[in-house]
Design an enzyme around this catalytic site. Structure first.
Site, mmCIF file in Angstrom:
data_model
loop_
_atom_site.group_PDB
_atom_site.id
_atom_site.type_symbol
_atom_site.label_atom_id
_atom_site.label_comp_id
_atom_site.label_asym_id
_atom_site.label_seq_id
_atom_site.Cartn_x
_atom_site.Cartn_y
_atom_site.Cartn_z
ATOM 1 N N HIS A 1 3.832 9.977 -3.503
ATOM 2 C CA HIS A 1 4.204 10.424 -2.156
ATOM 3 C C HIS A 1 3.031 11.021 -1.410
ATOM 4 O O HIS A 1 2.965 10.966 -0.185
ATOM 5 C CB HIS A 1 5.413 11.349 -2.219
ATOM 6 C CG HIS A 1 6.649 10.566 -2.492
ATOM 7 N ND1 HIS A 1 7.123 10.368 -3.761
ATOM 8 C CD2 HIS A 1 7.427 9.831 -1.663
ATOM 9 C CE1 HIS A 1 8.173 9.571 -3.696
ATOM 10 N NE2 HIS A 1 8.379 9.235 -2.442
ATOM 11 N N GLU B 1 16.777 0.727 -5.615
ATOM 12 C CA GLU B 1 15.544 1.312 -6.153
ATOM 13 C C GLU B 1 15.498 1.309 -7.678
ATOM 14 O O GLU B 1 14.468 1.620 -8.261
ATOM 15 C CB GLU B 1 15.410 2.765 -5.691
ATOM 16 C CG GLU B 1 15.369 2.914 -4.195
ATOM 17 C CD GLU B 1 14.973 4.306 -3.778
ATOM 18 O OE1 GLU B 1 13.782 4.548 -3.542
ATOM 19 O OE2 GLU B 1 15.880 5.155 -3.688
ATOM 20 N N ASP C 1 9.975 2.623 -5.938
ATOM 21 C CA ASP C 1 10.723 3.055 -7.120
ATOM 22 C C ASP C 1 11.208 1.876 -7.942
ATOM 23 O O ASP C 1 11.253 1.950 -9.167
ATOM 24 C CB ASP C 1 11.910 3.930 -6.695
ATOM 25 C CG ASP C 1 11.468 5.369 -6.485
ATOM 26 O OD1 ASP C 1 10.681 5.868 -7.312
ATOM 27 O OD2 ASP C 1 11.887 5.986 -5.499
ATOM 28 N N CYS D 1 11.559 -1.363 2.369
ATOM 29 C CA CYS D 1 10.926 -0.201 3.007
ATOM 30 C C CYS D 1 9.898 0.457 2.090
ATOM 31 O O CYS D 1 9.345 1.492 2.420
ATOM 32 C CB CYS D 1 11.968 0.813 3.471
ATOM 33 S SG CYS D 1 12.917 1.500 2.119
HETATM 34 C C1 PEP Z 1 10.749 3.436 -2.332
HETATM 35 O O1 PEP Z 1 11.028 3.921 -3.429
HETATM 36 O O2 PEP Z 1 10.235 2.308 -2.190
HETATM 37 C C2 PEP Z 1 10.977 4.207 -1.105
HETATM 38 C C3 PEP Z 1 10.801 3.676 0.083
HETATM 39 O O3 PEP Z 1 11.326 5.517 -1.254
HETATM 40 P P1 PEP Z 1 10.254 6.647 -1.605
HETATM 41 O O4 PEP Z 1 8.889 6.034 -1.570
HETATM 42 O O5 PEP Z 1 10.408 7.737 -0.611
HETATM 43 O O6 PEP Z 1 10.659 7.056 -2.986
HETATM 44 MG MG MG Z 2 12.203 5.725 -3.507
#
Ligand code: PEP
Ligand code: MG
Length: 589
Positions: free
Chosen positions: A212, A455, A479, A526
């Site tokens: 993140h 995910e 994920d 996403c």
């Molecule tokens: C993902 O896991 O691809 C996602 C978009 O969520 P995050 O990156 O916030 O875990």
């Molecule tokens: Mg995620």
């Protein structure tokens, strides 16, 4: 002497600037720039903290003196003497004042910066006794920081980022040069604090490409390298540093020739951005006429107007957890959340906004100091929807705020990390409950489209179940890859195994997209894959028509879309899916 370090490239471009080292501290330390007129006040705050600790140590000394020799070991009084001496040491006080006056660091940041510098000097000492005094110094600084935490600290005025040209750099080597941040680790909450800051680039020792911290760095659209292992030990405060965010290389103390070469590369990057900017109003349509939806991922409501201006067709992922971070456990109430979601909705001027319910846990702790060390495996623990369902009142508060914001424009409600039918049913009944609560109160609320994130492999393998309940799905590849391949996305030591093109990942992606399309339901990606140009044609070939990414990547992806023939790519994507080594085919599409 010039040397280079290698890490993982996470955000493109070249940054050249002086190093600012962010020391790690056991105490939660705020980092921000102060206005010049606050310098004296900041030094006073620091002095007050230091004097309070000196008083405290004097009081301790007195009580030690009143004890009998059997009750108070001699070492205790000697230790207090050493601590008092360190507190009054000129190197500490004058150094800290320097960072406040010259660099406009807030007092806590200045203190930890100077601590880092002196600690390195201690490390280099021959004498073991003196070397060990580093721990004493850390303790006194920690005491001051703890004291200062109880003292009101002025809120940081955000400072606008400033990019300098190579010419500026050569002419002006004074205070006002670009700064690059070098840290062992930066939590997402740290990154958020830096979002509006002056830094021209970032380097961290740890972290994976889709950690993140890397995601926030990418959203800031400034060059960044993570997983550079020993960077924070080898780079010194104020060193000149080049960050090559495309290659994942950090060059320290570069020669004039290297500087000139990277200055050229930096200008090329700027020209490329200007060229791409011309695509801002071009519709994202493939050569064979398929319309592609390019959406934005945002972290804060105030990112929405930028996403709108950047040409996003909506927000595909608003990571609402960033509203919950860095608040020392005081979570935002319904009104505060409602105002934030409303701002995001209004910022998109009628385009849809997908608000994902809070996804904290694992590498997204609520606060820096609440990093989950109690659990062996936080990524498999109480995170995302599990965390929300564990506290239904908190979850309903968020749901009510989102439903209320839907009055102001189209809102999609997205649930992270579902895996079980029981979780789905619980979530849906809490949404109904939240609606009923608003009705009972007579509060206005709007209708929302409901979506689930795919995910975990368990979800990808049971897409049909998900589609019974949800209007659309959004594939979180960050994920999904982590859980399919059992690779911690934030751990640089296994980063080489984090492979979006692993046949198992591609199979889950392909089947999820195909099932949604067969049932006429919306599906988007996403995760970071959606904003990476090397995967655009493959995702188009797999039938994906909706991509959500950092706004800064939208135009580069649009360029790929404009050059693609979705029909031809579909046949090629089937070959990639069937290949033992899909990566080998990727360049041939
Ligand atoms: C993902 O896991 O691809 C996602 C978009 O969520 P995050 O990156 O916030 O875990
Ligand atoms: Mg995620």
């Amino acid at each position: 002497m010039t040397f280079s370090l290698h890490g993982l490239p996470v955000a493109r471009g070249v940054a050249i600037g002086r190093a600012v080292l962010m020391a790690s501290s056991r105490v939660d330390v705020a980092h921000y720039f102060i206005e010049p007129e606050r310098v004296a006040g900041e030094i006073d705050r620091l002095r007050a903290g230091r004097n309070a600790v000196i008083d405290e140590l004097h009081r301790l000394q007195l009580s030690v003196a009143q004890m009998g020799p059997n009750d108070a070991p001699h070492e205790l009084s000697a230790m207090l003497d050493v601590h008092l001496m360190l507190l009054q040491d000129e190197a500490l006080t004058s150094g800290v004042k320097h960072w406040i006056t010259e660099r406009l660091y807030n007092a806590e940041w200045a203190l930890t910066t100077q601590l880092e510098i002196i600690a390195r000097q201690f490390d280099e000492m021959e004498d073991e006794y003196l070397r060990e005094r580093k721990a004493d110094l850390e303790q006194v600084v920690e005491r001051i920081l703890r004291y200062m935490k109880g003292v009101a600290s002025p809120v940081a005025p955000p400072t606008a980022p400033r990019r300098k040209t190579q010419q500026d750099l050569l002419l002006d080597d004074t205070v006002d040069v670009p700064l690059v941040l070098i840290a062992h680790d930066l939590s997402p909450a740290d990154m958020l604090q830096f979002k509006q800051s002056v830094f021209a680039g970032f380097v961290t020792d740890v972290g994976g490409k889709t950690s993140h911290t890397a995601i926030v760095a990418r959203s800031m659209d400034i060059p960044a390298v993570v997983g550079a292992r020993t960077a924070s030990q080898l780079v010194r405060q104020d060193d000149w540093v080049i960050i090559d965010g495309d290659a994942g290389v950090v060059i320290v103390d570069p020669s004039a020739i290297i500087l000139a070469e990277y200055g050229f590369k930096q200008r090329q990057g700027e020209l490329e951005r200007e060229r791409l900017a011309r695509l801002r109003h071009t519709p994202a349509v493939t050569l064979d006429g398929e319309r592609i939806e390019l959406l934005a991922n945002i972290e804060m409501p105030d990112d929405a107007p930028g996403a709108f201006k950047g040409g996003a067709a909506g927000v595909g992922l608003f990571r609402s957890e960033f509203l919950f971070m860095g608040r020392q456990g005081h979570l935002p109430d319904e009104e505060e959340q409602y105002q934030a979601y409303r701002r995001a909705v209004l910022g998109m001027e009628g385009l849809p906004v997908t608000i994902r319910t809070v996804d904290v846990g694992a590498d997204k702790p609520l606060d820096r100091s609440t990093k989950d060390e109690a659990h062996l495996n936080p990524a498999l623990g109480l995170r995302a929807i599990r965390w929300s369902l564990a506290d239904p009142a908190m979850f309903r508060t968020q749901l009510r705020a989102i439903l209320r914001a839907a009055v102001h424009g189209p809102v999609h409600l997205l649930i992270p990390m579902l895996a079980h039918g029981s979780e789905i049913r619980q979530t849906l009944s809490l949404i109904d409950f939240a609606r009923a609560e608003l009705d009972n109160r007579g509060a206005a609320h709007g209708s929302v489209q409901l979506g689930a994130m795919i995910e975990v492999p368990a979800a990808a393998l049971t897409v049909r179940l998900f589609l019974k309940y949800f209007d659309f799905l959004s594939i979180g590849t960050n994920d999904l890859i982590q859980y399919t391949l059992a690779i911690d996305r934030a751990d640089e030591s296994v980063a080489h195994l984090y492979d979006p093109l692993h046949p198992a990942v591609l199979r889950l992606l392909a089947d999820t997209i195909a099932e949604c399309r067969a049932q006429g339901k919306g599906v988007s990606v996403c995760g970071e894959m959606a904003g990476d140009v090397q995967y655009t044609r493959l995702l188009l070939g797999l039938g994906l028509r909706s991509f959500s990414m950092h706004p800064a990547q939208i135009l580069a992806i649009k360029q790929e879309v404009l050059r693609a023939d979705a029909g031809k790519l579909a046949a090629w994507a089937q070959q990639v899916l069937a290949a033992d080594d899909p990566a080998a085919l990727l360049t041939k599409g």
